[in-house]
Design a protein around this motif. Sequence first.
Motif, PDB file in Angstrom:
ATOM      1  N   ALA A 129       0.839  -1.201   0.000  1.00 25.84           N
ATOM      2  CA  ALA A 129       0.000   0.000   0.000  1.00 25.84           C
ATOM      3  C   ALA A 129       0.873   1.249   0.000  1.00 25.84           C
ATOM      4  O   ALA A 129       2.022   1.237   0.457  1.00 25.84           O
ATOM      5  CB  ALA A 129      -0.921   0.001   1.203  1.00 25.84           C
ATOM      6  N   VAL A 130       0.295   2.335  -0.484  1.00 24.12           N
ATOM      7  CA  VAL A 130       1.049   3.588  -0.597  1.00 24.12           C
ATOM      8  C   VAL A 130       0.183   4.764  -0.168  1.00 24.12           C
ATOM      9  O   VAL A 130      -1.046   4.712  -0.228  1.00 24.12           O
ATOM     10  CB  VAL A 130       1.535   3.844  -2.050  1.00 24.12           C
ATOM     11  CG1 VAL A 130       2.474   2.751  -2.499  1.00 24.12           C
ATOM     12  CG2 VAL A 130       0.357   3.988  -3.020  1.00 24.12           C
ATOM     13  N   VAL A 141       9.250   2.830   3.391  1.00 21.77           N
ATOM     14  CA  VAL A 141      10.069   3.924   2.869  1.00 21.77           C
ATOM     15  C   VAL A 141       9.190   5.164   2.845  1.00 21.77           C
ATOM     16  O   VAL A 141       8.087   5.140   2.284  1.00 21.77           O
ATOM     17  CB  VAL A 141      10.612   3.617   1.462  1.00 21.77           C
ATOM     18  CG1 VAL A 141      11.493   4.759   0.974  1.00 21.77           C
ATOM     19  CG2 VAL A 141      11.390   2.315   1.453  1.00 21.77           C
ATOM     20  N   TYR A 142       9.658   6.231   3.496  1.00 23.26           N
ATOM     21  CA  TYR A 142       8.891   7.463   3.592  1.00 23.26           C
ATOM     22  C   TYR A 142       9.556   8.541   2.752  1.00 23.26           C
ATOM     23  O   TYR A 142      10.771   8.707   2.777  1.00 23.26           O
ATOM     24  CB  TYR A 142       8.815   7.935   5.057  1.00 23.26           C
ATOM     25  CG  TYR A 142       7.385   8.122   5.528  1.00 23.26           C
ATOM     26  CD1 TYR A 142       6.719   9.327   5.322  1.00 23.26           C
ATOM     27  CD2 TYR A 142       6.698   7.082   6.157  1.00 23.26           C
ATOM     28  CE1 TYR A 142       5.410   9.498   5.742  1.00 23.26           C
ATOM     29  CE2 TYR A 142       5.394   7.245   6.582  1.00 23.26           C
ATOM     30  CZ  TYR A 142       4.754   8.455   6.364  1.00 23.26           C
ATOM     31  OH  TYR A 142       3.468   8.621   6.770  1.00 23.26           O
ATOM     32  N   ARG A 143       8.731   9.271   2.013  1.00 22.50           N
ATOM     33  CA  ARG A 143       9.206  10.445   1.269  1.00 22.50           C
ATOM     34  C   ARG A 143       8.963  11.658   2.154  1.00 22.50           C
ATOM     35  O   ARG A 143       7.811  11.998   2.459  1.00 22.50           O
ATOM     36  CB  ARG A 143       8.466  10.593  -0.058  1.00 22.50           C
ATOM     37  CG  ARG A 143       8.831  11.843  -0.867  1.00 22.50           C
ATOM     38  CD  ARG A 143      10.254  11.812  -1.380  1.00 22.50           C
ATOM     39  NE  ARG A 143      10.588  13.025  -2.119  1.00 22.50           N
ATOM     40  CZ  ARG A 143      10.532  13.136  -3.451  1.00 22.50           C
ATOM     41  NH1 ARG A 143      10.114  12.096  -4.179  1.00 22.50           N
ATOM     42  NH2 ARG A 143      10.867  14.258  -4.046  1.00 22.50           N
ATOM     43  N   ASP A 175      13.454  13.846   0.162  1.00 21.21           N
ATOM     44  CA  ASP A 175      14.283  12.697   0.500  1.00 21.21           C
ATOM     45  C   ASP A 175      13.431  11.449   0.727  1.00 21.21           C
ATOM     46  O   ASP A 175      12.321  11.524   1.242  1.00 21.21           O
ATOM     47  CB  ASP A 175      15.077  12.979   1.787  1.00 21.21           C
ATOM     48  CG  ASP A 175      15.864  14.273   1.703  1.00 21.21           C
ATOM     49  OD1 ASP A 175      16.470  14.525   0.645  1.00 21.21           O
ATOM     50  OD2 ASP A 175      15.859  15.025   2.700  1.00 21.21           O
ATOM     51  N   TRP A 176      13.985  10.290   0.361  1.00 21.23           N
ATOM     52  CA  TRP A 176      13.408   9.011   0.727  1.00 21.23           C
ATOM     53  C   TRP A 176      14.186   8.473   1.912  1.00 21.23           C
ATOM     54  O   TRP A 176      15.414   8.394   1.884  1.00 21.23           O
ATOM     55  CB  TRP A 176      13.483   8.021  -0.434  1.00 21.23           C
ATOM     56  CG  TRP A 176      12.494   8.276  -1.522  1.00 21.23           C
ATOM     57  CD1 TRP A 176      12.711   8.905  -2.709  1.00 21.23           C
ATOM     58  CD2 TRP A 176      11.115   7.905  -1.526  1.00 21.23           C
ATOM     59  NE1 TRP A 176      11.562   8.960  -3.452  1.00 21.23           N
ATOM     60  CE2 TRP A 176      10.559   8.347  -2.751  1.00 21.23           C
ATOM     61  CE3 TRP A 176      10.291   7.250  -0.616  1.00 21.23           C
ATOM     62  CZ2 TRP A 176       9.225   8.143  -3.078  1.00 21.23           C
ATOM     63  CZ3 TRP A 176       8.953   7.044  -0.940  1.00 21.23           C
ATOM     64  CH2 TRP A 176       8.437   7.484  -2.166  1.00 21.23           C
ATOM     65  N   VAL A 177      13.487   8.086   2.994  1.00 24.55           N
ATOM     66  CA  VAL A 177      14.138   7.543   4.177  1.00 24.55           C
ATOM     67  C   VAL A 177      13.474   6.219   4.544  1.00 24.55           C
ATOM     68  O   VAL A 177      12.259   6.060   4.398  1.00 24.55           O
ATOM     69  CB  VAL A 177      14.078   8.522   5.373  1.00 24.55           C
ATOM     70  CG1 VAL A 177      14.801   9.813   5.041  1.00 24.55           C
ATOM     71  CG2 VAL A 177      12.638   8.815   5.770  1.00 24.55           C
ATOM     72  N   CYS A 207       5.431  20.134   5.171  1.00 25.42           N
ATOM     73  CA  CYS A 207       6.479  19.247   4.663  1.00 25.42           C
ATOM     74  C   CYS A 207       5.834  18.186   3.773  1.00 25.42           C
ATOM     75  O   CYS A 207       4.985  17.417   4.239  1.00 25.42           O
ATOM     76  CB  CYS A 207       7.210  18.576   5.817  1.00 25.42           C
ATOM     77  SG  CYS A 207       8.422  17.334   5.293  1.00 25.42           S
ATOM     78  N   PRO A 208       6.207  18.092   2.492  1.00 22.51           N
ATOM     79  CA  PRO A 208       5.639  17.047   1.640  1.00 22.51           C
ATOM     80  C   PRO A 208       5.948  15.662   2.201  1.00 22.51           C
ATOM     81  O   PRO A 208       7.053  15.403   2.668  1.00 22.51           O
ATOM     82  CB  PRO A 208       6.339  17.272   0.291  1.00 22.51           C
ATOM     83  CG  PRO A 208       6.768  18.712   0.324  1.00 22.51           C
ATOM     84  CD  PRO A 208       7.133  18.980   1.750  1.00 22.51           C
ATOM     85  N   GLN A 209       4.958  14.769   2.134  1.00 18.26           N
ATOM     86  CA  GLN A 209       5.101  13.450   2.754  1.00 18.26           C
ATOM     87  C   GLN A 209       4.325  12.415   1.973  1.00 18.26           C
ATOM     88  O   GLN A 209       3.175  12.629   1.577  1.00 18.26           O
ATOM     89  CB  GLN A 209       4.610  13.496   4.193  1.00 18.26           C
ATOM     90  CG  GLN A 209       3.184  13.981   4.315  1.00 18.26           C
ATOM     91  CD  GLN A 209       2.817  14.477   5.687  1.00 18.26           C
ATOM     92  OE1 GLN A 209       2.284  13.730   6.490  1.00 18.26           O
ATOM     93  NE2 GLN A 209       3.088  15.750   5.951  1.00 18.26           N
ATOM     94  N   ALA A 210       4.965  11.295   1.715  1.00 21.03           N
ATOM     95  CA  ALA A 210       4.328  10.154   1.057  1.00 21.03           C
ATOM     96  C   ALA A 210       4.980   8.902   1.612  1.00 21.03           C
ATOM     97  O   ALA A 210       5.952   8.964   2.360  1.00 21.03           O
ATOM     98  CB  ALA A 210       4.484  10.235  -0.461  1.00 21.03           C
ATOM     99  N   CYS A 211       4.437   7.723   1.248  1.00 20.12           N
ATOM    100  CA  CYS A 211       4.908   6.505   1.895  1.00 20.12           C
ATOM    101  C   CYS A 211       4.668   5.306   0.994  1.00 20.12           C
ATOM    102  O   CYS A 211       3.671   5.244   0.263  1.00 20.12           O
ATOM    103  CB  CYS A 211       4.169   6.323   3.226  1.00 20.12           C
ATOM    104  SG  CYS A 211       4.587   4.813   4.112  1.00 20.12           S
TER     105      CYS A 211
END
Length: 277
Positions: free
Chosen positions: A202-203, A224-226, A230-232, A246-250
């Motif tokens: 899932a994303v 992995v989180y955006r 940055d990807w962390v 702060c832009p955020q995706a996962c």
Amino acid sequence: MAQRTYYAPKGGLPPQRDLITDRAVFTEAYAVIPRREFSDIVTSCLPFWEKTRAWIIARPLSGFAETFSQYIMEVQPGGGSARPETDAGAEGVLFVVEGEVTVTLGGKAHRLVPGGYAFLPPASGWSLRNEGAATARFHWIRKAYEAVEGLAAPEPIFANENDIAPNPMPDTDGGWATTRFVDPADLRHDMHVTIVTLKPGAVIPFPETHVMEHGLYVLEGKAVYRLNQDWVEVEAGDYMWLRAFCPQACYAGGPGNFRYLLYKDVNRHAKLGGFGR
């Protein structure tokens, strides 16, 4: 409903043979505190708490969290506090990840076990004690309550995640869901603390960019989180702070569910003081 699992730090120190290199990141837009950082040397003691130590993982600070503080509390058997909150204007949320605690409010005792949640209004005069045989660990999120004329302060809430069905996000086939302890339409609340679950694969399919500040503690799994540009990589026991906008995706890669405890500030006007006034 199936029981969930919850990561809880134990302290100690990394062994001397470990590399210093780490995933810890601190920027103006976000911070990542890996679970390895939750060592004995960064704990604090708090006034009027007995047999207790705390990891303070977010606090109001220039260039960091602005709306809240977040602690992971570790209370030994027989420990706790008859006067846990010294700020009469602070509301709080407790979320238990290990052991059990008893919260007394208004003369009534509430036993909280893993998955247990409590919302504690400001000036409610609650107390907490570990009456069990094992160490208890729980999150304590604190915020200065923003009262609004014509809206009463919300009542206390005691619940457990394992008794609440997650709410699937639209158009995700249940792959992304939120467990809510508070009715989103209840405008008396100025913060929400929820649990977000993403199934393997899932994303969060777009970089959310919004006014709400976030604190995220990973309870289970990895992803992995955006964050900003940055990807962390994050895993159970890691903590993330995300500044407003702060832009955020996962992306949840599996093999199991990825779940985190999420704080956000909601339901209030933006403060306008200090800008040309």
